[in-house]
Design an enzyme around this catalytic site. Structure first.
Site, PDB file in Angstrom:
ATOM      1  N   ARG A 147      -2.874  44.763  20.647  1.00 36.74           N
ATOM      2  CA  ARG A 147      -2.187  44.565  19.382  1.00 36.74           C
ATOM      3  C   ARG A 147      -2.236  43.074  19.039  1.00 36.74           C
ATOM      4  O   ARG A 147      -2.381  42.217  19.925  1.00 36.74           O
ATOM      5  CB  ARG A 147      -0.720  45.012  19.476  1.00 36.74           C
ATOM      6  CG  ARG A 147      -0.536  46.482  19.809  1.00 36.74           C
ATOM      7  CD  ARG A 147       0.956  46.796  19.910  1.00 36.74           C
ATOM      8  NE  ARG A 147       1.212  48.218  20.172  1.00 36.74           N
ATOM      9  CZ  ARG A 147       1.412  48.743  21.366  1.00 36.74           C
ATOM     10  NH1 ARG A 147       1.380  47.949  22.428  1.00 36.74           N
ATOM     11  NH2 ARG A 147       1.646  50.033  21.510  1.00 36.74           N
ATOM     12  N   LYS A 171       4.986  46.799  23.150  1.00 39.40           N
ATOM     13  CA  LYS A 171       6.191  47.262  22.470  1.00 39.40           C
ATOM     14  C   LYS A 171       7.253  47.658  23.490  1.00 39.40           C
ATOM     15  O   LYS A 171       6.940  48.166  24.562  1.00 39.40           O
ATOM     16  CB  LYS A 171       5.863  48.460  21.574  1.00 39.40           C
ATOM     17  CG  LYS A 171       5.140  48.088  20.288  1.00 39.40           C
ATOM     18  CD  LYS A 171       5.017  49.288  19.374  1.00 39.40           C
ATOM     19  CE  LYS A 171       4.400  48.899  18.035  1.00 39.40           C
ATOM     20  NZ  LYS A 171       4.288  50.049  17.117  1.00 39.40           N
ATOM     21  N   HIS A 237      -5.870  45.146  13.609  1.00 41.96           N
ATOM     22  CA  HIS A 237      -5.643  46.508  14.093  1.00 41.96           C
ATOM     23  C   HIS A 237      -6.880  47.383  13.938  1.00 41.96           C
ATOM     24  O   HIS A 237      -7.000  48.408  14.615  1.00 41.96           O
ATOM     25  CB  HIS A 237      -4.452  47.129  13.366  1.00 41.96           C
ATOM     26  CG  HIS A 237      -3.559  47.921  14.273  1.00 41.96           C
ATOM     27  ND1 HIS A 237      -2.846  47.356  15.307  1.00 41.96           N
ATOM     28  CD2 HIS A 237      -3.285  49.252  14.331  1.00 41.96           C
ATOM     29  CE1 HIS A 237      -2.156  48.291  15.939  1.00 41.96           C
ATOM     30  NE2 HIS A 237      -2.408  49.446  15.374  1.00 41.96           N
ATOM     31  N   ARG A 240      -8.521  47.408  17.193  1.00 39.72           N
ATOM     32  CA  ARG A 240      -7.777  48.259  18.143  1.00 39.72           C
ATOM     33  C   ARG A 240      -8.128  49.730  17.899  1.00 39.72           C
ATOM     34  O   ARG A 240      -8.369  50.482  18.848  1.00 39.72           O
ATOM     35  CB  ARG A 240      -6.275  48.023  17.972  1.00 39.72           C
ATOM     36  CG  ARG A 240      -5.383  48.871  18.896  1.00 39.72           C
ATOM     37  CD  ARG A 240      -3.961  48.347  18.831  1.00 39.72           C
ATOM     38  NE  ARG A 240      -2.959  49.305  19.277  1.00 39.72           N
ATOM     39  CZ  ARG A 240      -2.560  49.443  20.534  1.00 39.72           C
ATOM     40  NH1 ARG A 240      -3.122  48.710  21.483  1.00 39.72           N
ATOM     41  NH2 ARG A 240      -1.621  50.320  20.856  1.00 39.72           N
ATOM     42  N   HIS A 263       0.544  53.392  24.563  1.00 41.45           N
ATOM     43  CA  HIS A 263       1.321  54.331  23.753  1.00 41.45           C
ATOM     44  C   HIS A 263       2.339  55.056  24.632  1.00 41.45           C
ATOM     45  O   HIS A 263       1.982  55.615  25.667  1.00 41.45           O
ATOM     46  CB  HIS A 263       0.400  55.373  23.108  1.00 41.45           C
ATOM     47  CG  HIS A 263      -0.385  54.839  21.956  1.00 41.45           C
ATOM     48  ND1 HIS A 263      -1.532  55.449  21.481  1.00 41.45           N
ATOM     49  CD2 HIS A 263      -0.201  53.750  21.161  1.00 41.45           C
ATOM     50  CE1 HIS A 263      -2.012  54.762  20.464  1.00 41.45           C
ATOM     51  NE2 HIS A 263      -1.230  53.729  20.252  1.00 41.45           N
ATOM     52  N   TYR A 272      -6.871  59.887  17.480  1.00 39.85           N
ATOM     53  CA  TYR A 272      -8.259  59.496  17.712  1.00 39.85           C
ATOM     54  C   TYR A 272      -9.138  60.680  18.085  1.00 39.85           C
ATOM     55  O   TYR A 272     -10.359  60.599  17.988  1.00 39.85           O
ATOM     56  CB  TYR A 272      -8.321  58.401  18.785  1.00 39.85           C
ATOM     57  CG  TYR A 272      -7.595  57.159  18.364  1.00 39.85           C
ATOM     58  CD1 TYR A 272      -8.107  56.338  17.364  1.00 39.85           C
ATOM     59  CD2 TYR A 272      -6.368  56.813  18.917  1.00 39.85           C
ATOM     60  CE1 TYR A 272      -7.430  55.208  16.945  1.00 39.85           C
ATOM     61  CE2 TYR A 272      -5.677  55.684  18.508  1.00 39.85           C
ATOM     62  CZ  TYR A 272      -6.215  54.899  17.515  1.00 39.85           C
ATOM     63  OH  TYR A 272      -5.540  53.788  17.087  1.00 39.85           O
TER      64      TYR A 272
END
Length: 301
Positions: A147, A171, A237, A240, A263, A272
């Site tokens: 990120r 995150k 992004h 990414r 994630h 994806y």
């Protein structure tokens, strides 16, 4: 404690105990401000006065006011998180959102670069200082699927150039170790030789030695893409997304891609798989003798 005080206490707990980012806290605050306004309009003195019927009315009103389905889902998520905490503390005796659902969100597939486009973008040209830095940034984005916040937060001590690994803070302030490809390693080594590798120094510095700003990275990528004649909107992004799509296309290992991206929920990674199917469908349409008409139909949709 009044309802505003209960919200403030919960947000403080998120920041202090769960180490939620300021961006996350502010998003929750904006969402819950909408709920507060609704409760004041309806003259509801406490969260216990909220019932599913009222919450449906609240969501419907926000929808009529122009809030998108995606924003409505986030609003519901913010309310659920608050209500769960209030229930744990004994301040709420029922679930105001029982049976309440937001509108279905049409999930837009992210745009990605193909392999040739990604290679052309990250390799760039020249050996000047700015080009060395750009090459290292872009190679690392594409190599490891970082990120933007993770990349600009890197210090040299986070990189193990011998093992080919980078430690990133993602995150929720969760740390993960991500592999770094050989081209990214070479670019980082070249940049490190020019810049110096002080352990506590940012890998990519902006003015006055501080980490480079997100805006500076975004602007630089836009400039490089325009210089190379890219028709697509190029942003951090995008690399990414491209990393994730290419990894899944080559490996088929959804769990591994989830871990690499950091994630928390595999459902986030599953988008994806749709990109991968689109690629397979194009190959099928182009190659199968009985699929020509079907390919035309797809292109018309």
């Amino acid at each position: 404690m009044d309802i505003r005080g209960q919200i403030d206490a919960w947000l403080a707990r998120l920041a202090n105990e769960r180490k939620a980012s300021p961006h996350t806290i502010e998003a929750y605050r904006r969402d819950l401000a909408k709920l507060l306004r609704y409760m004041q309009t309806q003259q509801l003195p406490s969260f216990d006065a909220l019932i599913p019927h009222r919450m449906r009315g609240f969501i419907a009103a926000e929808h009529r006011g122009g809030l998108s389905p995606k924003s409505l889902q986030r609003l519901l998520s913010s309310c659920r998180s608050l209500f769960r905490q209030l229930t744990r503390e004994g301040l709420l005796t029922h679930d105001p959102l029982a049976g309440v659902h937001g509108p279905k969100v049409h999930r837009k597939l992210p745009q990605v670069l193909d392999v040739d486009e990604a290679t052309a973008l990250v390799e760039g040209e020249g050996g000047e200082a700015l080009n060395l830095r750009d090459r290292a940034m872009l190679e690392l984005f594409y190599s490891s699927g970082l990120r933007l916040s993770e990349l600009i937060g890197l210090c040299w001590m986070d990189l193990d150039l011998e093992a080919g690994e980078v430690r990133v803070l993602g995150k929720g302030r969760k740390t993960r170790i991500v592999p770094v490809g050989r081209h990214a390693m070479a670019a980082l080594c070249a940049w490190g030789e020019f810049e110096g590798r002080e352990p506590n120094s940012p890998v990519f510095r902006g003015r006055h030695g501080a980490p480079i700003s997100p805006r500076a990275v975004q602007a630089r990528m836009k400039t490089l893409a325009l210089r190379q004649g890219f028709a697509k909107h190029v942003h951090p992004h995008l690399l990414r997304h491209t990393f994730a799509s290419h990894m899944l296309e080559s490996s088929g290992d959804l769990r591994a891609v989830q871990e690499l991206l950091g994630h928390a929920d595999i459902a986030t990674t599953q988008i994806y798989t749709h990109l991968d199917f689109q690629h397979l469908a194009k190959v099928y349409d182009a190659a199968h003798p009985r699929a020509k008409k079907r390919g035309v139909e797809r292109s018309e949709k």
